[in-house]
Design a protein around this motif. Sequence first.
Motif, PDB file in Angstrom:
ATOM      1  N   ARG A 104     -21.641 -21.231  25.562  1.00  0.00           N
ATOM      2  CA  ARG A 104     -22.189 -21.535  26.884  1.00  0.00           C
ATOM      3  C   ARG A 104     -23.118 -22.743  26.821  1.00  0.00           C
ATOM      4  NH1 ARG A 104     -23.584 -15.334  28.766  1.00  0.00           N
ATOM      5  NH2 ARG A 104     -21.464 -14.787  29.490  1.00  0.00           N
ATOM      6  N   GLU A 105     -23.975 -22.774  25.817  1.00  0.00           N
ATOM      7  CA  GLU A 105     -24.874 -23.917  25.672  1.00  0.00           C
ATOM      8  C   GLU A 105     -24.077 -25.203  25.498  1.00  0.00           C
ATOM      9  OE1 GLU A 105     -27.315 -23.030  22.349  1.00  0.00           O
ATOM     10  OE2 GLU A 105     -28.609 -21.619  23.430  1.00  0.00           O
ATOM     11  N   ALA A 106     -23.057 -25.140  24.658  1.00  0.00           N
ATOM     12  CA  ALA A 106     -22.273 -26.334  24.372  1.00  0.00           C
ATOM     13  C   ALA A 106     -21.489 -26.791  25.600  1.00  0.00           C
ATOM     14  CB  ALA A 106     -21.313 -26.058  23.214  1.00  0.00           C
ATOM     15  N   VAL A 107     -20.846 -25.861  26.298  1.00  0.00           N
ATOM     16  CA  VAL A 107     -20.054 -26.242  27.472  1.00  0.00           C
ATOM     17  C   VAL A 107     -20.961 -26.836  28.545  1.00  0.00           C
ATOM     18  CG1 VAL A 107     -18.642 -25.358  29.365  1.00  0.00           C
ATOM     19  CG2 VAL A 107     -18.175 -24.626  27.026  1.00  0.00           C
ATOM     20  N   ARG A 108     -22.148 -26.270  28.727  1.00  0.00           N
ATOM     21  CA  ARG A 108     -23.089 -26.846  29.708  1.00  0.00           C
ATOM     22  C   ARG A 108     -23.463 -28.277  29.325  1.00  0.00           C
ATOM     23  NH1 ARG A 108     -26.024 -21.691  29.168  1.00  0.00           N
ATOM     24  NH2 ARG A 108     -25.329 -20.304  30.846  1.00  0.00           N
ATOM     25  N   GLU A 109     -23.693 -28.500  28.032  1.00  0.00           N
ATOM     26  CA  GLU A 109     -24.060 -29.840  27.583  1.00  0.00           C
ATOM     27  C   GLU A 109     -22.893 -30.805  27.757  1.00  0.00           C
ATOM     28  OE1 GLU A 109     -25.994 -33.175  25.893  1.00  0.00           O
ATOM     29  OE2 GLU A 109     -26.624 -31.384  26.993  1.00  0.00           O
ATOM     30  N   HIS A 110     -21.690 -30.350  27.458  1.00  0.00           N
ATOM     31  CA  HIS A 110     -20.522 -31.222  27.653  1.00  0.00           C
ATOM     32  C   HIS A 110     -20.293 -31.498  29.132  1.00  0.00           C
ATOM     33  CE1 HIS A 110     -19.684 -31.233  23.463  1.00  0.00           C
ATOM     34  NE2 HIS A 110     -19.373 -29.945  23.394  1.00  0.00           N
ATOM     35  N   ASP A 111     -20.566 -30.517  29.992  1.00  0.00           N
ATOM     36  CA  ASP A 111     -20.481 -30.744  31.430  1.00  0.00           C
ATOM     37  C   ASP A 111     -21.473 -31.816  31.860  1.00  0.00           C
ATOM     38  OD1 ASP A 111     -18.483 -28.904  31.810  1.00  0.00           O
ATOM     39  OD2 ASP A 111     -19.802 -27.292  32.501  1.00  0.00           O
ATOM     40  N   ARG A 112     -22.692 -31.720  31.355  1.00  0.00           N
ATOM     41  CA  ARG A 112     -23.716 -32.693  31.732  1.00  0.00           C
ATOM     42  C   ARG A 112     -23.316 -34.097  31.295  1.00  0.00           C
ATOM     43  NH1 ARG A 112     -27.993 -35.531  29.888  1.00  0.00           N
ATOM     44  NH2 ARG A 112     -27.511 -34.966  27.738  1.00  0.00           N
ATOM     45  N   ARG A 113     -22.821 -34.205  30.085  1.00  0.00           N
ATOM     46  CA  ARG A 113     -22.434 -35.526  29.588  1.00  0.00           C
ATOM     47  C   ARG A 113     -21.258 -36.095  30.385  1.00  0.00           C
ATOM     48  NH1 ARG A 113     -24.353 -37.382  24.722  1.00  0.00           N
ATOM     49  NH2 ARG A 113     -25.748 -35.979  23.586  1.00  0.00           N
ATOM     50  N   TYR A 114     -20.378 -35.224  30.811  1.00  0.00           N
ATOM     51  CA  TYR A 114     -19.190 -35.688  31.536  1.00  0.00           C
ATOM     52  C   TYR A 114     -19.529 -36.012  32.987  1.00  0.00           C
ATOM     53  CZ  TYR A 114     -14.399 -35.726  33.350  1.00  0.00           C
ATOM     54  OH  TYR A 114     -13.225 -36.088  33.946  1.00  0.00           O
ATOM     55  N   TYR A 115     -20.207 -35.085  33.675  1.00  0.00           N
ATOM     56  CA  TYR A 115     -20.424 -35.237  35.117  1.00  0.00           C
ATOM     57  C   TYR A 115     -21.661 -36.060  35.460  1.00  0.00           C
ATOM     58  CZ  TYR A 115     -16.865 -31.633  35.687  1.00  0.00           C
ATOM     59  OH  TYR A 115     -15.699 -30.927  35.644  1.00  0.00           O
ATOM     60  N   VAL A 116     -22.710 -35.965  34.643  1.00  0.00           N
ATOM     61  CA  VAL A 116     -23.964 -36.637  34.961  1.00  0.00           C
ATOM     62  C   VAL A 116     -24.098 -37.966  34.224  1.00  0.00           C
ATOM     63  CG1 VAL A 116     -26.475 -36.430  34.995  1.00  0.00           C
ATOM     64  CG2 VAL A 116     -25.057 -34.407  35.402  1.00  0.00           C
ATOM     65  N   ASN A 125     -21.663 -39.425  32.428  1.00  0.00           N
ATOM     66  CA  ASN A 125     -20.397 -40.155  32.316  1.00  0.00           C
ATOM     67  C   ASN A 125     -20.185 -40.665  30.900  1.00  0.00           C
ATOM     68  OD1 ASN A 125     -17.972 -41.131  33.363  1.00  0.00           O
ATOM     69  ND2 ASN A 125     -18.844 -43.129  33.832  1.00  0.00           N
ATOM     70  N   ASP A 126     -20.556 -39.834  29.913  1.00  0.00           N
ATOM     71  CA  ASP A 126     -20.496 -40.231  28.505  1.00  0.00           C
ATOM     72  C   ASP A 126     -20.081 -39.036  27.654  1.00  0.00           C
ATOM     73  OD1 ASP A 126     -20.790 -41.697  26.158  1.00  0.00           O
ATOM     74  OD2 ASP A 126     -22.922 -41.199  25.983  1.00  0.00           O
ATOM     75  N   PRO A 127     -18.842 -38.554  27.803  1.00  0.00           N
ATOM     76  CA  PRO A 127     -18.409 -37.386  27.025  1.00  0.00           C
ATOM     77  C   PRO A 127     -18.357 -37.691  25.537  1.00  0.00           C
ATOM     78  CG  PRO A 127     -16.541 -38.399  28.144  1.00  0.00           C
ATOM     79  CD  PRO A 127     -17.769 -39.088  28.661  1.00  0.00           C
ATOM     80  N   ILE A 128     -18.616 -36.663  24.731  1.00  0.00           N
ATOM     81  CA  ILE A 128     -18.603 -36.854  23.273  1.00  0.00           C
ATOM     82  C   ILE A 128     -17.471 -36.079  22.610  1.00  0.00           C
ATOM     83  CG2 ILE A 128     -21.049 -37.408  23.076  1.00  0.00           C
ATOM     84  CD1 ILE A 128     -21.560 -34.509  22.290  1.00  0.00           C
ATOM     85  N   ILE A 129     -16.661 -35.356  23.400  1.00  0.00           N
ATOM     86  CA  ILE A 129     -15.477 -34.699  22.870  1.00  0.00           C
ATOM     87  C   ILE A 129     -14.311 -34.963  23.816  1.00  0.00           C
ATOM     88  CG2 ILE A 129     -16.756 -32.864  21.681  1.00  0.00           C
ATOM     89  CD1 ILE A 129     -15.968 -30.976  23.959  1.00  0.00           C
ATOM     90  N   GLY A 130     -13.095 -34.779  23.324  1.00  0.00           N
ATOM     91  CA  GLY A 130     -11.908 -35.005  24.145  1.00  0.00           C
ATOM     92  C   GLY A 130     -11.635 -33.853  25.096  1.00  0.00           C
ATOM     93  N   ASP A 131     -10.799 -34.112  26.087  1.00  0.00           N
ATOM     94  CA  ASP A 131     -10.477 -33.097  27.096  1.00  0.00           C
ATOM     95  C   ASP A 131      -9.842 -31.860  26.466  1.00  0.00           C
ATOM     96  OD1 ASP A 131     -11.435 -34.819  28.983  1.00  0.00           O
ATOM     97  OD2 ASP A 131      -9.468 -35.444  29.734  1.00  0.00           O
ATOM     98  N   ARG A 132      -8.954 -32.061  25.514  1.00  0.00           N
ATOM     99  CA  ARG A 132      -8.271 -30.909  24.911  1.00  0.00           C
ATOM    100  C   ARG A 132      -9.251 -30.037  24.143  1.00  0.00           C
ATOM    101  NH1 ARG A 132      -2.438 -31.463  22.297  1.00  0.00           N
ATOM    102  NH2 ARG A 132      -2.115 -31.825  24.525  1.00  0.00           N
ATOM    103  N   THR A 133     -10.166 -30.679  23.429  1.00  0.00           N
ATOM    104  CA  THR A 133     -11.170 -29.909  22.691  1.00  0.00           C
ATOM    105  C   THR A 133     -12.051 -29.125  23.652  1.00  0.00           C
ATOM    106  OG1 THR A 133     -11.187 -31.550  20.915  1.00  0.00           O
ATOM    107  CG2 THR A 133     -13.074 -30.071  21.042  1.00  0.00           C
ATOM    108  N   TYR A 134     -12.448 -29.788  24.750  1.00  0.00           N
ATOM    109  CA  TYR A 134     -13.250 -29.084  25.763  1.00  0.00           C
ATOM    110  C   TYR A 134     -12.489 -27.881  26.294  1.00  0.00           C
ATOM    111  CZ  TYR A 134     -15.733 -28.127  30.098  1.00  0.00           C
ATOM    112  OH  TYR A 134     -16.415 -27.496  31.113  1.00  0.00           O
ATOM    113  N   ASP A 135     -11.219 -28.064  26.596  1.00  0.00           N
ATOM    114  CA  ASP A 135     -10.414 -26.957  27.111  1.00  0.00           C
ATOM    115  C   ASP A 135     -10.356 -25.808  26.115  1.00  0.00           C
ATOM    116  OD1 ASP A 135      -9.922 -28.372  29.409  1.00  0.00           O
ATOM    117  OD2 ASP A 135      -7.943 -29.094  28.770  1.00  0.00           O
TER     118      ASP A 135
END
Length: 692
Positions: free
Chosen positions: A39-51, A53-63
Amino acid sequence: MPAADEDEANPYLREPPTDFEPVEDLSEDEAREQVTLLREAVREHDRRYYVENDPIIGDRTYDDLFSRLRDLEEAFGLDHPDSPTRRVGGEPIEAFDTVEHVAPMLSIEGSGEEGDIREFDERVRREVGDVDYVCEPKFDGVSMEVVYEDGRLERAVTRGDGREGDDVTENARTIGSVPQRLRGDHPEFLAVRGEVYMPKDAFQAYNRERIERGEDPFANPRNATAGTIRQLDPTVVAERPLAVFYFDVLEASDLADSHRDELERFPDYGLRTNDRVEVVGDIEDAIDYRDRMLEAREELDYEIDGVVIKVDDRAAREELGRTARHDRWAFAYKFPARAEVTTIADVAVQVGRTGRLTPVALLEPVDVGGVTVSRASLHNPEEIAEKNVNIGDTVRVQRAGDVIPYVEEVLEKGSEGHYELPDRCPVCDSPVERDGPMAFCTGGLGCDAQLRRSIEYYAGDDGLDLEGLGEKSVRQLVDAGLLESVADLYALDQADLTDLEGWGEQSAENLLAEIAASREPPLSDFVSALGIPLVGPATARELAREFGTFAALREAAESEPERLEGVDDVGETVAETVHDFFTSEANAAVVDTVLDHVSPQEVDVETGGDELAGLTFVFTGSLEGVTRDEAQATVEAHGANATGSVSGNTDYLVAGENPGATKQGDARDNDVPILEEGEFRDLLAERGIDLE
């Protein structure tokens, strides 16, 4: 905690492993620990992606991380209201609750005239002295209040009337840019105002999907957003591409002294802001900002219809106050409406009931005759080639009356050449064949798009006239997986219908009664209902009279199509079309499954005379002792017309048990007499006609 420490403490932040142990091999304690980290990680990846605009993992890994989290929550009963997995949607709700806002969400005074914005500035400076202004894009979306308590999402409410609105919390949870929990040193209580919108590229892609599914596209991104955020089923919202910009604090336990300070804090909390916001020192710079945003408008991936100029200092805002309708410290400097000239963003191909492919231009929304439009007809391949139209071109759009707008001409080429229709159907991948200027999918009733429209036609006025089964109902039943062919109509039961939104026991019973009554339809109605190209009700009646049975008609159409040409109203072209329909394997399979449930009546070629000549009847509800189709055949046999819908040309509406409200309303609107069954029988008896 420094980023390095976070990475070390949570293995799912950077280069996360995705080769997880089987769920069944974990203890509950191990599952809880992994869920917390995920949960902590997904929230952080959401923030990087949506806020950021600098994701640090690929879409497939996020999925993979998201799916693992959901699997663990389901397996160990660890679901939580603010878990990121709530974005996939919850259970449908019956209706929205009305909730009062924590602070008024007032409208913004605005104008497109430069003189009005200067008057606003003069009044502000007269009342509070020199100020700085915060200039922001004026988003053309749906305003929403989002409330956080102790950092957790408490509720999300539409603007409504500015004092109270609809509680759309469960829908808001599905939007990626609405954090379930705030980050950083956030206030204990925070109510913010945001704008929900659909990005323009996502809107065009979504409209394309709708058109290719045979559904009507949304007029513009704002309509799409408004229609989505108020869906009663959160899973529907989760599937649509919504996003949010946050732009104001409505109330907080820790207020900043200025608006710019508030906005600067938002990203630290995980709230997404717009990168086009500027702070200026005078009205000249604010006007310049508006002009620059007007020039940049087409480059943006979101719709704006002006800019908002706000006093920055909060104390000055309080001194300026508000009226009953709007805050006196803000002004919207609006853009002129786009008029007739726009850009083609994409081209979608719509497949009609007969398989005809119609190219539809998806436009950057434009004002045409006072109406905002986002699509225009391209008619056919020959016209596209003649006008040299393609994606990316700047075009002039015209609109005549209430019909779909059309592309009149290309003003500036943004592409090479012209758009080419696909060689295969975009819905079912069947080959596309050309017939002069037209193009057709060869998939027949095996094509989902043709199927949906065929069901609508089968149940419509020119078909079996199944009241209660219109376009919206057919779409709902198809989307629910209850109709995969016309024959599936006859497998529906009451539980199937009452489980769906908007269906009660009575409406379900009425529809099932209509379907049951259609199992032995007049042959002409059945032939018309099949939706054979070029065969409408009149031609279907002639074919029924000539061949008497469906089997005889089908055999002739398949093996002796020249026999059809001797029928009134049937020429060589119609005969060929009927032959092609019945010899299509896909169509034949569908017709065979329908005939497992339906037995078209044989035609009695003997008529009873012209006792009812010149009269037109419409029937609704069920009759005693005879089917509605038998009653219709009786009046036709004695010279009358029987149609499926009420108009000013209708002489009588015959209403049996459980009559349809629509037809009765149309009868009253057109001053058409409504006969109960007894009155109808009396009318026939007066002319020597026995209904039995």
